[in-house]
Scaffold this active site. Structure first.
Site, PDB file in Angstrom:
ATOM      1  N   TYR A 152     -14.733   5.348 -13.033  1.00  0.00           N
ATOM      2  CA  TYR A 152     -14.832   4.209 -12.119  1.00  0.00           C
ATOM      3  C   TYR A 152     -15.487   3.018 -12.812  1.00  0.00           C
ATOM      4  CZ  TYR A 152     -15.587   1.609  -7.797  1.00  0.00           C
ATOM      5  OH  TYR A 152     -15.569   0.648  -6.818  1.00  0.00           O
ATOM      6  N   ASP A 209       0.860  -1.182   0.000  1.00  0.00           N
ATOM      7  CA  ASP A 209       0.000   0.000   0.000  1.00  0.00           C
ATOM      8  C   ASP A 209       0.896   1.231   0.000  1.00  0.00           C
ATOM      9  OD1 ASP A 209      -2.118   1.979   0.592  1.00  0.00           O
ATOM     10  OD2 ASP A 209      -3.280   0.249   1.263  1.00  0.00           O
ATOM     11  N   THR A 257     -16.517   1.279   3.619  1.00  0.00           N
ATOM     12  CA  THR A 257     -15.068   1.442   3.627  1.00  0.00           C
ATOM     13  C   THR A 257     -14.745   2.934   3.540  1.00  0.00           C
ATOM     14  OG1 THR A 257     -14.776   1.440   1.226  1.00  0.00           O
ATOM     15  CG2 THR A 257     -14.892  -0.717   2.326  1.00  0.00           C
ATOM     16  N   LYS A 267     -13.528  -0.471 -13.674  1.00  0.00           N
ATOM     17  CA  LYS A 267     -13.900  -1.734 -13.047  1.00  0.00           C
ATOM     18  C   LYS A 267     -14.371  -2.761 -14.085  1.00  0.00           C
ATOM     19  CE  LYS A 267     -12.774  -0.725  -8.855  1.00  0.00           C
ATOM     20  NZ  LYS A 267     -11.635  -1.420  -8.206  1.00  0.00           N
ATOM     21  N   ASP A 316       3.383   1.597  -4.695  1.00  0.00           N
ATOM     22  CA  ASP A 316       2.521   2.318  -5.619  1.00  0.00           C
ATOM     23  C   ASP A 316       2.275   1.366  -6.779  1.00  0.00           C
ATOM     24  OD1 ASP A 316       1.391   3.843  -7.640  1.00  0.00           O
ATOM     25  OD2 ASP A 316       2.810   5.499  -7.464  1.00  0.00           O
TER      26      ASP A 316
END
Length: 265
Positions: free
Chosen positions: A170, A38, A205, A174, A62
């Site tokens: 997005y 992360d 989240t 995806k 990254d």
């Protein structure tokens, strides 16, 4: 009955928070040592893995940098000798970080495609698609070198299959993750390396932080979620566990959708 991942080594990107953290913790509970990649520090995730009685390693990563993805897998091999499972969970909702549903609830159209900055579009695809590809490639190369198979799980989204106004980067990214999953799964099908994806619905989240205090945004999210609640990260982690484990040994190239009933219609 033994634990599902007993003695295995898992690499989880995006593991500092959210679905990645929950997955790392669940994998540890099921017997895996976990390497967390992360860009953010992952002290809490490492602590959760160790609390479950397994070893953990954090590597700042990254995922848009191919050398860092390769280095993540190399670090896992150096520490634990192999990699058996990989979860590509690093991703963003938008270039600005704010969730798409909250933008839409605010009545903003700045993120509609006709108004969208090309750089903002590219940034989301760079992280969500290229980052997953580079992660998968590094994992697959190592698994092929080992010759003992393995399981790669990509975190897509129910938005891979549902167009959402104001969320073009997005949704497109995806959908790209899903097709990337299918192509890689096909290429690796005869090698023992399986590749699948999980497509969560709206899940509590940091990506949608604050949505429960925004009645309009929450209402929009629930309008396409028949179970009428947000998913929990640990529920998504359970889907990842199924695809990572031998319980799904005859499954590859698939998108599992823990999305609160979004596709019942």
């Amino acid at each position: 009955m033994g634990r599902a991942l007993e003695g295995r080594v898992a690499v989880v990107t995006g593991g500092a928070s959210g679905i990645g953290r929950a997955t790392a913790e669940r994998f540890a509970q099921e017997g895996a040592d976990v390497v967390v990649g992360d860009i953010a520090p992952a002290d809490e995730t490492v602590a959760l893995v160790e609390k479950a009685g397994r070893s953990a390693l954090y590597v700042r990563t990254d995922t848009t940098d191919e050398q860092q993805c390769d280095a993540l897998v190399a670090a896992a091999v150096e520490r634990f000798g192999r990699v058996d499972v990989g979860v590509a969970s690093a991703g963003v909702a938008s270039a600005a970080g704010r969730s798409n549903v909250q933008n839409r609830a605010a009545g903003e159209q700045s993120t509609h495609l006709v108004n969208l900055d090309a750089e903002a579009f590219g940034r989301v695809l760079d992280i969500n698609v290229t980052g997953v590809m580079l992660t998968d490639r590094a994992l697959a190369r190592q698994m092929l070198a080992q010759g003992t198979g393995g399981s790669i799980v990509n975190i897509a989204s129910s938005a891979a299959k549902i167009p959402l106004a104001g969320a073009a980067p997005y949704c497109v990214s995806k959908a790209g993750v899903f097709m990337l999953t299918k192509v890689l799964a096909l290429e690796l099908a005869a090698t023992g390396v399986r590749v699948n994806a999980v497509g969560p619905g709206y899940t509590a989240t940091p990506m949608i932080a604050g949505i429960e205090d925004d009645a309009t945004a929450l209402g929009m999210a629930m309008s396409i979620t028949p179970m009428n609640r947000l998913g929990r990260p640990e529920e998504i982690a359970a889907s990842c566990l199924f695809l990572a484990s031998d319980e799904s040994s005859f499954t590859t190239g698939q998108l599992l959708l823990p999305a609160g009933g979004q596709f019942t219609g």
